[in-house]
Motif scaffolding. Structure first.
Motif, PDB file in Angstrom:
ATOM      1  N   ASN A 189      13.681 -12.926   1.104  1.00 44.05           N
ATOM      2  CA  ASN A 189      13.147 -11.621   0.699  1.00 44.05           C
ATOM      3  C   ASN A 189      11.644 -11.683   0.479  1.00 44.05           C
ATOM      4  OD1 ASN A 189      15.662 -10.371   0.774  1.00 44.05           O
ATOM      5  ND2 ASN A 189      16.121 -10.863  -1.358  1.00 44.05           N
ATOM      6  N   GLU A 190      11.153 -12.828  -0.020  1.00 41.33           N
ATOM      7  CA  GLU A 190       9.719 -12.983  -0.255  1.00 41.33           C
ATOM      8  C   GLU A 190       8.942 -12.906   1.057  1.00 41.33           C
ATOM      9  OE1 GLU A 190      12.072 -14.861  -1.504  1.00 41.33           O
ATOM     10  OE2 GLU A 190      11.866 -14.671  -3.684  1.00 41.33           O
ATOM     11  N   MET A 191       9.450 -13.580   2.094  1.00 41.56           N
ATOM     12  CA  MET A 191       8.755 -13.561   3.384  1.00 41.56           C
ATOM     13  C   MET A 191       8.870 -12.192   4.048  1.00 41.56           C
ATOM     14  SD  MET A 191       9.337 -17.317   5.076  1.00 41.56           S
ATOM     15  CE  MET A 191       7.976 -17.043   6.220  1.00 41.56           C
ATOM     16  N   ILE A 192       9.996 -11.524   3.852  1.00 44.36           N
ATOM     17  CA  ILE A 192      10.149 -10.163   4.391  1.00 44.36           C
ATOM     18  C   ILE A 192       9.123  -9.237   3.765  1.00 44.36           C
ATOM     19  CG2 ILE A 192      11.670  -8.146   4.446  1.00 44.36           C
ATOM     20  CD1 ILE A 192      14.025 -10.092   4.721  1.00 44.36           C
ATOM     21  N   GLU A 193       8.929  -9.374   2.447  1.00 44.19           N
ATOM     22  CA  GLU A 193       7.938  -8.546   1.762  1.00 44.19           C
ATOM     23  C   GLU A 193       6.525  -8.885   2.240  1.00 44.19           C
ATOM     24  OE1 GLU A 193       6.776  -5.486  -0.842  1.00 44.19           O
ATOM     25  OE2 GLU A 193       8.688  -6.063   0.055  1.00 44.19           O
ATOM     26  N   THR A 194       6.280 -10.156   2.531  1.00 37.05           N
ATOM     27  CA  THR A 194       4.972 -10.574   3.030  1.00 37.05           C
ATOM     28  C   THR A 194       4.673  -9.938   4.381  1.00 37.05           C
ATOM     29  OG1 THR A 194       4.947 -12.685   1.838  1.00 37.05           O
ATOM     30  CG2 THR A 194       3.608 -12.548   3.827  1.00 37.05           C
ATOM     31  N   VAL A 195       5.647  -9.955   5.311  1.00 37.46           N
ATOM     32  CA  VAL A 195       5.387  -9.357   6.622  1.00 37.46           C
ATOM     33  C   VAL A 195       5.303  -7.838   6.517  1.00 37.46           C
ATOM     34  CG1 VAL A 195       6.448 -11.268   7.874  1.00 37.46           C
ATOM     35  CG2 VAL A 195       7.828  -9.275   7.315  1.00 37.46           C
ATOM     36  N   ARG A 196       5.995  -7.252   5.534  1.00 39.77           N
ATOM     37  CA  ARG A 196       5.900  -5.812   5.336  1.00 39.77           C
ATOM     38  C   ARG A 196       4.456  -5.421   4.977  1.00 39.77           C
ATOM     39  NH1 ARG A 196       9.899  -2.501   3.933  1.00 39.77           N
ATOM     40  NH2 ARG A 196      11.134  -4.195   3.033  1.00 39.77           N
ATOM     41  N   ILE A 197       3.903  -6.119   3.991  1.00 35.91           N
ATOM     42  CA  ILE A 197       2.538  -5.812   3.548  1.00 35.91           C
ATOM     43  C   ILE A 197       1.522  -6.266   4.590  1.00 35.91           C
ATOM     44  CG2 ILE A 197       0.811  -6.281   1.774  1.00 35.91           C
ATOM     45  CD1 ILE A 197       3.136  -6.609  -0.206  1.00 35.91           C
ATOM     46  N   GLY A 198       1.746  -7.440   5.168  1.00 35.59           N
ATOM     47  CA  GLY A 198       0.838  -7.937   6.197  1.00 35.59           C
ATOM     48  C   GLY A 198       0.786  -7.023   7.405  1.00 35.59           C
ATOM     49  N   GLY A 199       1.932  -6.445   7.763  1.00 28.89           N
ATOM     50  CA  GLY A 199       1.949  -5.497   8.875  1.00 28.89           C
ATOM     51  C   GLY A 199       1.121  -4.262   8.580  1.00 28.89           C
ATOM     52  N   LEU A 200       1.182  -3.798   7.345  1.00 34.24           N
ATOM     53  CA  LEU A 200       0.394  -2.630   6.955  1.00 34.24           C
ATOM     54  C   LEU A 200      -1.102  -2.914   6.988  1.00 34.24           C
ATOM     55  CD1 LEU A 200       2.502  -1.294   3.930  1.00 34.24           C
ATOM     56  CD2 LEU A 200       2.212  -0.168   6.155  1.00 34.24           C
ATOM     57  N   LEU A 201      -1.473  -4.158   6.673  1.00 35.11           N
ATOM     58  CA  LEU A 201      -2.889  -4.496   6.530  1.00 35.11           C
ATOM     59  C   LEU A 201      -3.454  -5.298   7.706  1.00 35.11           C
ATOM     60  CD1 LEU A 201      -3.059  -5.555   2.753  1.00 35.11           C
ATOM     61  CD2 LEU A 201      -3.774  -3.388   3.770  1.00 35.11           C
ATOM     62  N   HIS A 202      -2.637  -5.581   8.717  1.00 38.59           N
ATOM     63  CA  HIS A 202      -3.076  -6.526   9.742  1.00 38.59           C
ATOM     64  C   HIS A 202      -4.381  -6.125  10.436  1.00 38.59           C
ATOM     65  CE1 HIS A 202      -1.138  -3.615  12.431  1.00 38.59           C
ATOM     66  NE2 HIS A 202      -1.733  -4.214  13.451  1.00 38.59           N
ATOM     67  N   ASP A 203      -4.601  -4.836  10.623  1.00 34.81           N
ATOM     68  CA  ASP A 203      -5.818  -4.368  11.315  1.00 34.81           C
ATOM     69  C   ASP A 203      -6.864  -3.820  10.359  1.00 34.81           C
ATOM     70  OD1 ASP A 203      -5.386  -5.028  13.940  1.00 34.81           O
ATOM     71  OD2 ASP A 203      -4.490  -3.118  14.506  1.00 34.81           O
TER      72      ASP A 203
END
Length: 328
Positions: free
Chosen positions: A154-168
């Motif tokens: 769940n921690e890594m899922i949350e990381t990719v969720r936020i990282g996806g929002l901020l990637h650009d």
């Protein structure tokens, strides 16, 4: 330590089980007729777990369970078994419950405010170009689906969720004359575009939680390629953080299928074929397969069309250099 506490608070179900386990232990000691004063702390701990684990439940539910805890505790008190004593315990435990519920609600509000800020930053970026509006949210959604398909924590899922929002997020520092240019980018313009991962990293590098959760890695490395030909560092294979490899697939897919000012939409089948044919080149093969498995029926069609030399090149060539993937 703070991060671990925050992670625990994001899992109220743990405290629900904790409440049940602690109460079971308390009742076990009661059946054994153990009357040690130190054991009474278990009832206080049970109420703390109750408040944290069930903070969203109704007041009636919480007060009822707290009263049951107090009654169990009261049965062990042989020194002053009176109504006054019961009322004192009830008030004391309700105060503990109130503090626990308040603490949890405040913690969740901070988390909600944090996510709203991230979403606002993402929307600010997407609003610069009506053609890419929603791109960051789409990438986040695809990345989460891939992470779940890979059965990550769940921690890594949350990381990719936020990282996806901020990637650009670094593209906020790219002039609109380049970002919205309808024609082919010059080498100089493309070089500037390639700086956006570094710009983004510099923008958020002072946020401690972004470092601890690996969100910085996504922002900095989502344009790295599995074969080492990406940017900005030229990392290869497992040198690229797993979360960045996931977002790379999600980012490319959404960029391909989206209509841009500088390129047309591409049919879903062609977009999936592009992911398929770049396994082991641009993308981690396992992650690409996990993504394609979300479109299993389409994947079967893709393999047939690939064998038939499906003409993807002429369409994807219209996706300008430096616009949607680091392969072009």
């Amino acid at each position: 330590m703070q991060l671990r506490i925050n992670d625990l608070l994001n899992k109220p179900v743990i405290f629900r089980y904790g409440f049940i386990i602690v109460m079971a232990i308390n009742l076990f000691f009661h059946l054994l007729k153990i009357r040690e004063q130190n054991l009474y702390i278990g009832f206080i701990l049970a109420v703390v777990f109750l408040g944290i684990g069930y903070y969203r439940r109704s007041t009636l539910f919480l007060v009822t369970l707290t009263t049951l805890v107090v009654y169990s505790r009261f049965q062990l008190d042989l020194q002053s078994n009176t109504l006054l004593r019961f009322m004192i315990l009830e008030v004391t435990y309700l105060i503990i419950l109130y503090i626990s519920v308040g603490f949890m609600k405040k913690s969740q509000k901070i988390k909600d405010d944090y996510l709203e800020l991230i979403s606002a930053l993402s929307n600010a970026l997407d609003s610069r170009d009506t053609y890419t509006s929603g791109h960051s949210h789409n990438v986040s959604d695809y990345a989460v689906k891939i992470a779940k398909q890979l059965r990550l924590s769940n921690e890594m899922i949350e990381t990719v969720r936020i990282g996806g929002l901020l990637h650009d997020i670094g593209k906020i520092g790219v002039p609109e004359s380049i970002l919205l240019k309808p024609g082919k980018l010059t080498e100089k313009e493309f070089s500037f575009i390639k700086k956006h991962p570094i710009i983004g990293c510099e923008m958020i590098q002072h946020v401690k939680e972004f470092h601890e959760k690996g969100i910085i890695d996504i922002v900095l490395y989502h344009h790295e390629r599995f074969d080492g030909k990406g940017y900005p560092k030229g990392l290869k294979g497992d040198e690229i953080p797993l979360t960045a490899r996931i977002v790379a697939v999600a980012d490319t897919f959404d960029a391909i299928i989206s209509k841009r000012v500088y390129s047309p939409e591409v049919p879903l089948e062609l977009a999936l074929l592009e992911i398929e044919k770049n396994k082991g080149k641009q993308f981690d093969p396992d992650i690409a397969d996990a993504f394609l498995s979300l479109f299993q029926r389409k994947k079967e069609d893709i393999m047939m069309k690939r064998n038939d030399h499906f003409p993807i090149g002429s369409i994807l060539a219209k996706k300008q250099k430096g616009r949607f993937t680091s392969t072009l």
